[in-house]
Design a protein around this motif. Sequence first.
Motif, PDB file in Angstrom:
ATOM      1  N   PRO A  30       0.833  -1.201   0.000  1.00 23.33           N
ATOM      2  CA  PRO A  30       0.000   0.000   0.000  1.00 23.33           C
ATOM      3  C   PRO A  30       0.871   1.256   0.000  1.00 23.33           C
ATOM      4  CG  PRO A  30      -0.139  -1.141   2.113  1.00 23.33           C
ATOM      5  CD  PRO A  30       0.701  -1.983   1.208  1.00 23.33           C
ATOM      6  N   PRO A  31       0.304   2.385  -0.389  1.00 24.44           N
ATOM      7  CA  PRO A  31       1.082   3.629  -0.396  1.00 24.44           C
ATOM      8  C   PRO A  31       1.667   3.941   0.981  1.00 24.44           C
ATOM      9  CG  PRO A  31      -1.002   3.919  -1.556  1.00 24.44           C
ATOM     10  CD  PRO A  31      -1.056   2.575  -0.878  1.00 24.44           C
ATOM     11  N   GLU A  32       2.766   4.646   0.963  1.00 21.00           N
ATOM     12  CA  GLU A  32       3.448   5.018   2.207  1.00 21.00           C
ATOM     13  C   GLU A  32       2.478   5.717   3.155  1.00 21.00           C
ATOM     14  OE1 GLU A  32       7.299   7.628   3.557  1.00 21.00           O
ATOM     15  OE2 GLU A  32       7.316   6.654   1.593  1.00 21.00           O
ATOM     16  N   GLY A  33       2.573   5.346   4.428  1.00 18.84           N
ATOM     17  CA  GLY A  33       1.706   5.928   5.444  1.00 18.84           C
ATOM     18  C   GLY A  33       0.414   5.161   5.666  1.00 18.84           C
ATOM     19  N   HIS A  34       0.228   4.071   4.904  1.00 17.07           N
ATOM     20  CA  HIS A  34      -0.992   3.268   5.033  1.00 17.07           C
ATOM     21  C   HIS A  34      -0.609   1.820   5.288  1.00 17.07           C
ATOM     22  CE1 HIS A  34      -3.500   6.605   3.732  1.00 17.07           C
ATOM     23  NE2 HIS A  34      -2.540   6.866   2.866  1.00 17.07           N
ATOM     24  N   VAL A  35      -1.254   1.221   6.281  1.00 17.77           N
ATOM     25  CA  VAL A  35      -0.963  -0.159   6.656  1.00 17.77           C
ATOM     26  C   VAL A  35      -1.524  -1.135   5.623  1.00 17.77           C
ATOM     27  CG1 VAL A  35      -1.300  -1.919   8.440  1.00 17.77           C
ATOM     28  CG2 VAL A  35      -0.884   0.457   9.084  1.00 17.77           C
ATOM     29  N   THR A  36      -2.710  -0.836   5.080  1.00 14.63           N
ATOM     30  CA  THR A  36      -3.361  -1.702   4.096  1.00 14.63           C
ATOM     31  C   THR A  36      -3.904  -0.843   2.953  1.00 14.63           C
ATOM     32  OG1 THR A  36      -5.556  -1.540   5.076  1.00 14.63           O
ATOM     33  CG2 THR A  36      -4.119  -3.305   5.917  1.00 14.63           C
ATOM     34  N   TRP A  37      -4.254  -1.513   1.865  1.00 16.76           N
ATOM     35  CA  TRP A  37      -4.924  -0.817   0.757  1.00 16.76           C
ATOM     36  C   TRP A  37      -6.285  -0.296   1.225  1.00 16.76           C
ATOM     37  CZ3 TRP A  37      -3.148   1.206  -3.518  1.00 16.76           C
ATOM     38  CH2 TRP A  37      -1.905   0.764  -3.985  1.00 16.76           C
TER      39      TRP A  37
END
Length: 147
Positions: A30-37
């Motif tokens: 997932p994008p940086e700063g996010h644990v999951t999509w």
Amino acid sequence: MGFQLAIDCADPDRLVSFWAATLGYRAQDPPEGHVTWRDFYVSVGVPAEELGDGDCADRIVDPAGAGPAIWFQIVPERKTLKNRLHLDVLVGGGRSVPVAVRRQRVDAEVERLVRLGATVLSKHDGDTDGQYGVTLADPEGNEFCVA
């Protein structure tokens, strides 16, 4: 300019697993700063009812960075017609390799892909034109070839 390949589907989790194993790709982080999509999609305003269950992993990438990213986009309609664009999984080695060797390589890969959930649709026998390939469908019916 870059690009990604988008494949319409009903169940991204199933196709992420299948195509990652088929192509030697991996699920995209997932994008940086996010644990999951799921966390990312909620942060950009996608309604929770559109996300289904799970962490919403719907993308795969080539770990070597050579191939395009692939996004499995949920759509409401089911596939009904032949694909106008398809993937060719190239394992045979090309025309410089004897057709008997290519047939063996292709058939071994087809067996592996069937175990992953693919369905054989047809074979193109190389006896008359020197080509050998097999057309398959992924778990949602999208056609692709192994040659």
